[in-house]
Design a protein around this motif. Structure first.
Motif, PDB file in Angstrom:
ATOM      1  N   GLY A   8      38.930  31.068  36.612  1.00 14.69           N
ATOM      2  CA  GLY A   8      39.242  31.405  37.990  1.00 14.69           C
ATOM      3  C   GLY A   8      39.820  32.787  38.215  1.00 14.69           C
ATOM      4  O   GLY A   8      40.060  33.185  39.353  1.00 14.69           O
ATOM      5  N   GLY A   9      40.055  33.518  37.139  1.00  8.98           N
ATOM      6  CA  GLY A   9      40.597  34.863  37.290  1.00  8.98           C
ATOM      7  C   GLY A   9      39.561  35.831  37.833  1.00  8.98           C
ATOM      8  O   GLY A   9      38.391  35.485  38.018  1.00  8.98           O
ATOM      9  N   GLY A  10      40.022  37.051  38.088  1.00 13.90           N
ATOM     10  CA  GLY A  10      39.111  38.072  38.587  1.00 13.90           C
ATOM     11  C   GLY A  10      39.870  39.251  39.151  1.00 13.90           C
ATOM     12  O   GLY A  10      41.086  39.369  38.970  1.00 13.90           O
ATOM     13  N   LEU A  11      39.133  40.091  39.839  1.00 18.34           N
ATOM     14  CA  LEU A  11      39.696  41.279  40.488  1.00 18.34           C
ATOM     15  C   LEU A  11      39.915  40.968  41.961  1.00 18.34           C
ATOM     16  O   LEU A  11      38.985  40.494  42.642  1.00 18.34           O
ATOM     17  N   VAL A  12      41.111  41.227  42.441  1.00 18.34           N
ATOM     18  CA  VAL A  12      41.425  40.953  43.838  1.00 18.34           C
ATOM     19  C   VAL A  12      42.304  42.071  44.380  1.00 18.34           C
ATOM     20  O   VAL A  12      43.063  42.696  43.626  1.00 18.34           O
ATOM     21  N   GLN A  13      42.196  42.328  45.669  1.00 17.76           N
ATOM     22  CA  GLN A  13      43.005  43.375  46.290  1.00 17.76           C
ATOM     23  C   GLN A  13      44.426  42.860  46.542  1.00 17.76           C
ATOM     24  O   GLN A  13      44.635  41.640  46.689  1.00 17.76           O
ATOM     25  N   GLY A  15      47.519  41.466  48.279  1.00 22.43           N
ATOM     26  CA  GLY A  15      47.563  40.600  49.442  1.00 22.43           C
ATOM     27  C   GLY A  15      46.547  39.469  49.397  1.00 22.43           C
ATOM     28  O   GLY A  15      46.598  38.555  50.228  1.00 22.43           O
ATOM     29  N   GLY A  16      45.636  39.531  48.449  1.00 22.32           N
ATOM     30  CA  GLY A  16      44.599  38.518  48.333  1.00 22.32           C
ATOM     31  C   GLY A  16      45.055  37.268  47.618  1.00 22.32           C
ATOM     32  O   GLY A  16      46.236  37.132  47.240  1.00 22.32           O
ATOM     33  N   SER A  17      44.110  36.345  47.414  1.00 26.04           N
ATOM     34  CA  SER A  17      44.412  35.045  46.804  1.00 26.04           C
ATOM     35  C   SER A  17      43.398  34.724  45.709  1.00 26.04           C
ATOM     36  O   SER A  17      42.254  35.182  45.746  1.00 26.04           O
ATOM     37  N   LEU A  18      43.874  33.931  44.765  1.00 24.46           N
ATOM     38  CA  LEU A  18      43.017  33.370  43.724  1.00 24.46           C
ATOM     39  C   LEU A  18      43.517  31.970  43.391  1.00 24.46           C
ATOM     40  O   LEU A  18      44.714  31.690  43.538  1.00 24.46           O
ATOM     41  N   GLY A  65      57.351  31.112  46.554  1.00 21.00           N
ATOM     42  CA  GLY A  65      56.840  31.307  47.900  1.00 21.00           C
ATOM     43  C   GLY A  65      55.434  31.866  47.942  1.00 21.00           C
ATOM     44  O   GLY A  65      54.823  31.933  49.019  1.00 21.00           O
ATOM     45  N   ARG A  66      54.919  32.289  46.784  1.00 17.71           N
ATOM     46  CA  ARG A  66      53.566  32.855  46.735  1.00 17.71           C
ATOM     47  C   ARG A  66      52.613  32.017  45.869  1.00 17.71           C
ATOM     48  O   ARG A  66      51.442  31.882  46.188  1.00 17.71           O
ATOM     49  N   ASN A  83      48.814  33.302  46.125  1.00 19.12           N
ATOM     50  CA  ASN A  83      48.647  33.988  47.401  1.00 19.12           C
ATOM     51  C   ASN A  83      49.491  35.255  47.425  1.00 19.12           C
ATOM     52  O   ASN A  83      50.408  35.423  46.612  1.00 19.12           O
ATOM     53  N   SER A  84      49.189  36.116  48.366  1.00 10.81           N
ATOM     54  CA  SER A  84      49.955  37.362  48.533  1.00 10.81           C
ATOM     55  C   SER A  84      50.113  38.095  47.200  1.00 10.81           C
ATOM     56  O   SER A  84      51.204  38.517  46.827  1.00 10.81           O
ATOM     57  N   LEU A  85      49.021  38.248  46.509  1.00 13.87           N
ATOM     58  CA  LEU A  85      49.064  38.839  45.174  1.00 13.87           C
ATOM     59  C   LEU A  85      49.499  40.298  45.230  1.00 13.87           C
ATOM     60  O   LEU A  85      49.168  41.036  46.169  1.00 13.87           O
TER      61      LEU A  85
END
Length: 115
Positions: A8-13, A15-18, A65-66, A83-85
């Motif tokens: 489930g990992g990956g590249l995210v901006q 503020g994004g979620s995984l 909280g995240r 969330n809120s990465l």
């Protein structure tokens, strides 16, 4: 003995979620406490969050909280909703029981938070 396989990992901006998943090769219900850990090249592996049978959770202050950890013993799977990465969440994420057993470490899944 048990094998954990993370995904489930990956590249995210920022503020994004995984959502990470961790599949156990044997019945997850035999383990009272399971956790998600992370490691970067310059830090020791740290416990991010853990969950016990019945659902009570503990989280590191840095992710409170995240991030939300959960487990589905019927599916032998542990999840980590992130969330809120932030860029500082960039790491390889692993699951294991808590406290961890050396031989149970899997390959992990890379999470990269970057714009």
């Amino acid at each position: 003995q048990v094998q954990f396989v993370e995904s489930g990992g990956g590249l995210v901006q920022p503020g994004g979620s995984l959502r990470l998943s961790c599949a156990a090769s044997r019945s997850l219900g035999r383990f009272v406490r399971v956790g998600w850990y992370r490691q970067t090249p310059d830090k020791q592996r740290e416990l991010v969050a853990s969950v016990i049978t019945g659902g009570r959770v503990n989280s590191a202050d840095s992710v409170k909280g995240r991030f939300t950890i959960s487990r589905d013993d019927a599916k032998n799977t542990v999840y980590l909703q992130m969330n809120s990465l932030k860029p500082e969440d960039t790491a390889v994420y692993y699951c294991n029981i808590d406290p961890p057993v050396l031989s149970y470490w899997g390959q992990g899944t890379q999470v990269t938070v970057s714009s």
